[in-house]
Write a protein that holds these residues in place. Structure first.
Motif, PDB file in Angstrom:
ATOM      1  N   LEU A  88      65.332  46.984 -30.826  1.00 50.67           N
ATOM      2  CA  LEU A  88      65.564  46.391 -29.579  1.00 50.67           C
ATOM      3  C   LEU A  88      66.467  46.952 -28.631  1.00 50.67           C
ATOM      4  N   PRO A  89      67.658  47.525 -28.884  1.00 48.69           N
ATOM      5  CA  PRO A  89      68.714  48.197 -27.932  1.00 48.69           C
ATOM      6  C   PRO A  89      68.020  49.742 -27.815  1.00 48.69           C
ATOM      7  N   ILE A  90      67.529  50.186 -29.042  1.00 50.05           N
ATOM      8  CA  ILE A  90      66.538  51.389 -28.979  1.00 50.05           C
ATOM      9  C   ILE A  90      65.576  51.478 -27.875  1.00 50.05           C
ATOM     10  N   GLY A  91      64.969  50.454 -28.078  1.00 46.41           N
ATOM     11  CA  GLY A  91      63.709  50.359 -27.323  1.00 46.41           C
ATOM     12  C   GLY A  91      63.941  50.152 -25.777  1.00 46.41           C
ATOM     13  N   GLU A  92      65.025  49.542 -25.692  1.00 42.57           N
ATOM     14  CA  GLU A  92      65.623  49.247 -24.124  1.00 42.57           C
ATOM     15  C   GLU A  92      65.927  50.594 -23.566  1.00 42.57           C
ATOM     16  N   TRP A  93      66.448  51.295 -24.364  1.00 46.88           N
ATOM     17  CA  TRP A  93      67.058  52.659 -24.065  1.00 46.88           C
ATOM     18  C   TRP A  93      66.097  53.527 -23.737  1.00 46.88           C
ATOM     19  N   VAL A  94      64.647  53.482 -24.443  1.00 45.98           N
ATOM     20  CA  VAL A  94      63.671  54.314 -24.343  1.00 45.98           C
ATOM     21  C   VAL A  94      62.911  54.036 -22.716  1.00 45.98           C
ATOM     22  N   LEU A  95      62.826  52.863 -22.746  1.00 49.66           N
ATOM     23  CA  LEU A  95      62.181  52.149 -21.493  1.00 49.66           C
ATOM     24  C   LEU A  95      62.910  52.625 -20.351  1.00 49.66           C
ATOM     25  N   ARG A  96      64.253  52.418 -20.269  1.00 47.80           N
ATOM     26  CA  ARG A  96      65.283  52.980 -19.154  1.00 47.80           C
ATOM     27  C   ARG A  96      65.057  54.384 -18.777  1.00 47.80           C
ATOM     28  N   THR A  97      65.097  55.022 -19.788  1.00 52.74           N
ATOM     29  CA  THR A  97      65.295  56.499 -19.812  1.00 52.74           C
ATOM     30  C   THR A  97      64.035  57.116 -19.288  1.00 52.74           C
ATOM     31  N   ALA A  98      62.767  56.694 -19.747  1.00 50.93           N
ATOM     32  CA  ALA A  98      61.378  56.883 -19.178  1.00 50.93           C
ATOM     33  C   ALA A  98      61.199  56.680 -17.669  1.00 50.93           C
ATOM     34  N   CYS A  99      61.747  55.599 -17.448  1.00 49.43           N
ATOM     35  CA  CYS A  99      61.594  55.008 -15.789  1.00 49.43           C
ATOM     36  C   CYS A  99      62.493  55.930 -15.098  1.00 49.43           C
ATOM     37  N   ILE A 100      63.767  56.047 -15.411  1.00 49.05           N
ATOM     38  CA  ILE A 100      64.714  57.020 -14.843  1.00 49.05           C
ATOM     39  C   ILE A 100      63.920  58.197 -14.458  1.00 49.05           C
ATOM     40  N   GLN A 101      63.305  58.893 -15.646  1.00 43.83           N
ATOM     41  CA  GLN A 101      62.742  60.135 -15.635  1.00 43.83           C
ATOM     42  C   GLN A 101      61.616  60.321 -14.510  1.00 43.83           C
ATOM     43  N   ASN A 102      60.683  59.123 -14.799  1.00 48.02           N
ATOM     44  CA  ASN A 102      59.656  59.481 -13.922  1.00 48.02           C
ATOM     45  C   ASN A 102      59.970  59.133 -12.381  1.00 48.02           C
ATOM     46  N   LYS A 103      60.769  58.241 -12.041  1.00 44.46           N
ATOM     47  CA  LYS A 103      61.318  58.324 -10.592  1.00 44.46           C
ATOM     48  C   LYS A 103      62.133  59.547 -10.596  1.00 44.46           C
ATOM     49  N   ALA A 104      62.798  60.198 -11.011  1.00 44.31           N
ATOM     50  CA  ALA A 104      63.284  61.596 -10.782  1.00 44.31           C
ATOM     51  C   ALA A 104      62.217  62.500 -10.554  1.00 44.31           C
ATOM     52  N   TRP A 105      61.249  62.467 -11.193  1.00 47.43           N
ATOM     53  CA  TRP A 105      59.986  63.392 -11.007  1.00 47.43           C
ATOM     54  C   TRP A 105      59.459  63.126  -9.545  1.00 47.43           C
ATOM     55  N   GLN A 106      59.385  61.935  -9.385  1.00 45.35           N
ATOM     56  CA  GLN A 106      58.555  61.307  -7.838  1.00 45.35           C
ATOM     57  C   GLN A 106      59.594  61.999  -6.771  1.00 45.35           C
ATOM     58  N   VAL A 107      60.976  61.581  -7.061  1.00 44.07           N
ATOM     59  CA  VAL A 107      61.955  61.984  -6.137  1.00 44.07           C
ATOM     60  C   VAL A 107      62.063  63.639  -6.002  1.00 44.07           C
ATOM     61  N   ALA A 108      61.740  64.382  -6.802  1.00 34.69           N
ATOM     62  CA  ALA A 108      61.762  65.693  -6.774  1.00 34.69           C
ATOM     63  C   ALA A 108      60.337  66.467  -6.081  1.00 34.69           C
ATOM     64  N   GLN A 128      62.854  37.904 -24.108  1.00 38.69           N
ATOM     65  CA  GLN A 128      63.377  38.432 -23.157  1.00 38.69           C
ATOM     66  C   GLN A 128      62.501  39.638 -22.669  1.00 38.69           C
ATOM     67  N   LEU A 129      61.310  40.304 -23.150  1.00 40.10           N
ATOM     68  CA  LEU A 129      60.697  41.375 -22.795  1.00 40.10           C
ATOM     69  C   LEU A 129      60.326  41.442 -21.322  1.00 40.10           C
ATOM     70  N   VAL A 130      59.619  40.378 -20.846  1.00 36.75           N
ATOM     71  CA  VAL A 130      59.175  40.589 -19.490  1.00 36.75           C
ATOM     72  C   VAL A 130      60.235  40.522 -18.693  1.00 36.75           C
ATOM     73  N   GLU A 131      61.284  39.910 -18.689  1.00 36.85           N
ATOM     74  CA  GLU A 131      62.631  39.964 -17.877  1.00 36.85           C
ATOM     75  C   GLU A 131      63.085  41.390 -18.082  1.00 36.85           C
ATOM     76  N   THR A 132      63.275  41.807 -19.081  1.00 37.99           N
ATOM     77  CA  THR A 132      63.847  43.178 -19.142  1.00 37.99           C
ATOM     78  C   THR A 132      63.098  44.183 -18.506  1.00 37.99           C
ATOM     79  N   VAL A 133      61.625  44.221 -18.573  1.00 35.81           N
ATOM     80  CA  VAL A 133      60.695  45.102 -18.081  1.00 35.81           C
ATOM     81  C   VAL A 133      61.124  44.999 -16.482  1.00 35.81           C
ATOM     82  N   ALA A 134      61.141  44.020 -16.041  1.00 36.70           N
ATOM     83  CA  ALA A 134      61.254  43.683 -14.613  1.00 36.70           C
ATOM     84  C   ALA A 134      62.672  44.072 -14.150  1.00 36.70           C
ATOM     85  N   ARG A 135      63.621  43.886 -15.014  1.00 37.59           N
ATOM     86  CA  ARG A 135      64.852  44.232 -14.594  1.00 37.59           C
ATOM     87  C   ARG A 135      65.055  45.929 -14.366  1.00 37.59           C
TER      88      ARG A 135
END
Ligand code: C2E
Ligand code: MG
Ligand code: MG
Ligand code: MG
Length: 290
Positions: A88-108, A128-135
């Motif tokens: 659960l915490p690891i998966g949340e880290w994966v989700l956040r890291t992947a989103c941050i990375q994709n956003k960074a690629w777009q910004v670049a 809380q999955l749906v809320e977590t993704v939205a957040r």
């Protein structure tokens, strides 16, 4: 050498799964500290459009480098993370890291692509999955359509009504949804048809036998044809050989992911490939104009 390594991994895996084995405890103990100690990273494997050769997305794949065990394969540590709840915490880290990375690629200024993240069964059933993704989407500023969530066929069919409820919420949010490892769960496409899906990923085991087993090639053809008629985009996983690609092309399979094109790459490698893709596109556009 590979075989030797494989056997050791298998032994590790077996003991990792038996509840009180000491190896499992130490693996779990190490895993428990891994997030804090920043031992995880993500690799990204490009997904390629068969017709144009363009990169249409990247799958984020978790990597763990333990200081005392070295690189531990996801096939070994994901089951332990799943059983211990650490996913659960690891998966949340994966989700956040992947989103941050994709956003960074777009910004670049790199081409906008979809990043796919794997959700484990426990993550998928977490209330809380749906809320977590939205957040996470809100925090990272990534538009939902640039995130794809993969659940395996086995996860999806365990309780299809529950799956439908969760996927509908995610679909309304605008994220893309995919079924992973299709063909291993012995379900049928008519059951999956109830779900708001975008992509269907044909499991690697089918691709492996594609060119040496007539029956398998018929099954894959049927999956592609039926899947497409249900409005799904099909991705073949684990394409390693030119002959496999040729066959997939001949049956109009849209996308492939596999070592033939790219292995999973660390961030720098993935960034470079995206940057080159931009250049190639620009050259093509320029040539069109001239
Ligand atoms: P998956 O989601 O089906 O990911 C595809 C796996 O196939 C990856 O293995 C990838 O490296 C491998 N692969 C891709 N193309 C080829 C090919 O042409 N030949 C061969 N032999 N293999 C290929 P990986 O990275 O070891 O991951 C294994 C599994 O671990 C994944 O299967 C997924 O189920 C799980 N996993 C990985 N990262 C995560 C994560 O962040 N969260 C969760 N819950 N599971 C993850
Ligand atoms: Mg996957
Ligand atoms: Mg898969
Ligand atoms: Mg898999």
């Amino acid at each position: 050498y590979a075989k030797e390594q494989g056997r050791n991994q298998y032994q590790f895996y077996t003991s990792a799964l038996s509840a009180k084995a000491p190896e499992r405890l130490s693996l779990e103990k190490r895993l428990r500290q891994a997030l804090e100690k920043k031992e995880f990273s993500l690799h990204y494997q490009p997904r390629v459009d068969v017709a144009t050769g363009q990169i249409t997305g990247m799958e984020a794949l978790l990597r763990w480098h333990s200081p005392d065990m070295g690189a531990v394969s996801p096939g070994i540590f994901i089951p332990v993370a799943e059983e211990s709840g650490l996913i659960l915490p690891i998966g949340e880290w994966v989700l956040r890291t992947a989103c941050i990375q994709n956003k960074a690629w777009q910004v670049a200024g790199l081409p906008a692509i979809c990043v796919a993240v794997n959700l484990s069964p426990l993550q998928f059933r977490q209330p809380q999955l749906v809320e977590t993704v939205a957040r996470i989407l809100q925090e990272t500023g990534l538009e939902p359509r640039y995130l794809e969530l993969e659940i395996t066929e086995t996860t999806a069919i365990q309780d299809i009504e529950f799956t439908r409820t969760v996927l509908q919420k995610l679909d309304r949010m605008g994220v893309r949804l995919a079924i992973d490892d299709f063909g291993t769960g012995h379900s049928s496409l008519s059951r999956l048809q109830l779900l708001p899906l975008h992509n269907l990923k044909i499991d690697r085991s089918f691709i492996r036998d594609l060119t040496n087993d007539k029956k398998v090639s018929h099954i894959v053809t049927a999956i592609v044809t039926l899947g497409q008629s249900l409005g799904l985009s099909i991705i073949a996983e684990g394409v390693e050989k030119e002959e496999e690609l040729e066959f997939l092309k001949s049956i109009n399979c849209e996308s492939v992911q596999g070592f033939l094109f790219y292995r999973p790459l660390p961030v720098e490698g993935a960034t470079e490939i995206l940057a080159n893709a931009t250049e190639k596109n620009e050259i093509a556009l320029r040539e069109e104009r001239d």
